[in-house]
Design a protein around this motif. Structure first.
Motif, PDB file in Angstrom:
ATOM      1  N   TYR A  23       0.835  -1.203   0.000  1.00  9.76           N
ATOM      2  CA  TYR A  23       0.000   0.000   0.000  1.00  9.76           C
ATOM      3  C   TYR A  23       0.873   1.257   0.000  1.00  9.76           C
ATOM      4  O   TYR A  23       0.616   2.205  -0.753  1.00  9.76           O
ATOM      5  CB  TYR A  23      -0.934  -0.003   1.203  1.00  9.76           C
ATOM      6  N   ALA A  24       1.901   1.267   0.850  1.00 12.72           N
ATOM      7  CA  ALA A  24       2.803   2.423   0.921  1.00 12.72           C
ATOM      8  C   ALA A  24       3.501   2.639  -0.418  1.00 12.72           C
ATOM      9  O   ALA A  24       3.614   3.771  -0.901  1.00 12.72           O
ATOM     10  CB  ALA A  24       3.829   2.223   2.035  1.00 12.72           C
ATOM     11  N   GLU A  25       3.953   1.550  -1.049  1.00  4.39           N
ATOM     12  CA  GLU A  25       4.633   1.665  -2.333  1.00  4.39           C
ATOM     13  C   GLU A  25       3.678   2.160  -3.424  1.00  4.39           C
ATOM     14  O   GLU A  25       4.029   3.049  -4.213  1.00  4.39           O
ATOM     15  CB  GLU A  25       5.243   0.331  -2.736  1.00  4.39           C
ATOM     16  N   ASP A  26       2.487   1.605  -3.479  1.00  2.28           N
ATOM     17  CA  ASP A  26       1.496   2.052  -4.467  1.00  2.28           C
ATOM     18  C   ASP A  26       1.176   3.536  -4.282  1.00  2.28           C
ATOM     19  O   ASP A  26       1.084   4.289  -5.258  1.00  2.28           O
ATOM     20  CB  ASP A  26       0.212   1.231  -4.358  1.00  2.28           C
ATOM     21  N   THR A  27       1.018   3.959  -3.045  1.00  2.00           N
ATOM     22  CA  THR A  27       0.724   5.359  -2.757  1.00  2.00           C
ATOM     23  C   THR A  27       1.882   6.253  -3.187  1.00  2.00           C
ATOM     24  O   THR A  27       1.666   7.300  -3.809  1.00  2.00           O
ATOM     25  CB  THR A  27       0.431   5.542  -1.255  1.00  2.00           C
ATOM     26  N   ALA A  28       3.108   5.850  -2.876  1.00  2.00           N
ATOM     27  CA  ALA A  28       4.284   6.640  -3.257  1.00  2.00           C
ATOM     28  C   ALA A  28       4.373   6.781  -4.778  1.00  2.00           C
ATOM     29  O   ALA A  28       4.662   7.869  -5.292  1.00  2.00           O
ATOM     30  CB  ALA A  28       5.550   6.002  -2.696  1.00  2.00           C
ATOM     31  N   LYS A  29       4.117   5.696  -5.491  1.00  2.04           N
ATOM     32  CA  LYS A  29       4.159   5.750  -6.956  1.00  2.04           C
ATOM     33  C   LYS A  29       3.076   6.676  -7.502  1.00  2.04           C
ATOM     34  O   LYS A  29       3.332   7.479  -8.402  1.00  2.04           O
ATOM     35  CB  LYS A  29       4.007   4.349  -7.548  1.00  2.04           C
ATOM     36  N   LYS A  30       1.865   6.576  -6.966  1.00  2.00           N
ATOM     37  CA  LYS A  30       0.761   7.432  -7.421  1.00  2.00           C
ATOM     38  C   LYS A  30       1.048   8.906  -7.160  1.00  2.00           C
ATOM     39  O   LYS A  30       0.621   9.771  -7.921  1.00  2.00           O
ATOM     40  CB  LYS A  30      -0.544   7.033  -6.732  1.00  2.00           C
ATOM     41  N   GLU A  31       1.779   9.179  -6.087  1.00  2.00           N
ATOM     42  CA  GLU A  31       2.130  10.556  -5.736  1.00  2.00           C
ATOM     43  C   GLU A  31       3.353  11.051  -6.518  1.00  2.00           C
ATOM     44  O   GLU A  31       3.757  12.194  -6.377  1.00  2.00           O
ATOM     45  CB  GLU A  31       2.386  10.667  -4.234  1.00  2.00           C
ATOM     46  N   GLY A  32       3.961  10.163  -7.322  1.00  2.00           N
ATOM     47  CA  GLY A  32       5.066  10.562  -8.173  1.00  2.00           C
ATOM     48  C   GLY A  32       6.447  10.492  -7.546  1.00  2.00           C
ATOM     49  O   GLY A  32       7.402  11.059  -8.083  1.00  2.00           O
ATOM     50  N   TYR A  33       6.580   9.780  -6.444  1.00  2.00           N
ATOM     51  CA  TYR A  33       7.893   9.652  -5.813  1.00  2.00           C
ATOM     52  C   TYR A  33       8.746   8.635  -6.562  1.00  2.00           C
ATOM     53  O   TYR A  33       8.238   7.648  -7.092  1.00  2.00           O
ATOM     54  CB  TYR A  33       7.758   9.246  -4.346  1.00  2.00           C
TER      55      TYR A  33
END
Length: 81
Positions: A23-33
């Motif tokens: 979940y943390a990784e998916d969120t980071a990717k969606k936020e453009g990190y």
């Protein structure tokens, strides 16, 4: 889950760590990190293996005081690109 510095065995080995990290990784990717990084206690071998399986690599270390006890965290990095 930590309670007073102790892990609760009833929450271990149920796959919750995988779900939370995904979940943390998916969120980071969606936020453009481009990267995720974290610190893991040098003596927590199980956590180190867990993060390695998830693609984290050693970057550096950091020493901090816990009361009068200097402890070392290994800083780990995962490239999300």
């Amino acid at each position: 889950y930590l309670m007073g510095g102790r892990s609760l065995p009833s929450f271990q080995h149920k796959g919750l760590g995988n779900v939370l990290l995904d979940y943390a990784e998916d969120t980071a990717k969606k936020e453009g990190y481009d990267y995720m990084w974290l610190g893991v206690y040098e003596k927590n071998i199980n956590a180190q293996h867990f993060y390695k399986r998830h693609g984290f690599e050693g970057l550096s270390d950091h020493t901090f005081q816990v009361g009068s006890d200097p402890q070392t965290d290994w800083l780990l990095l995962k490239n999300l690109r």
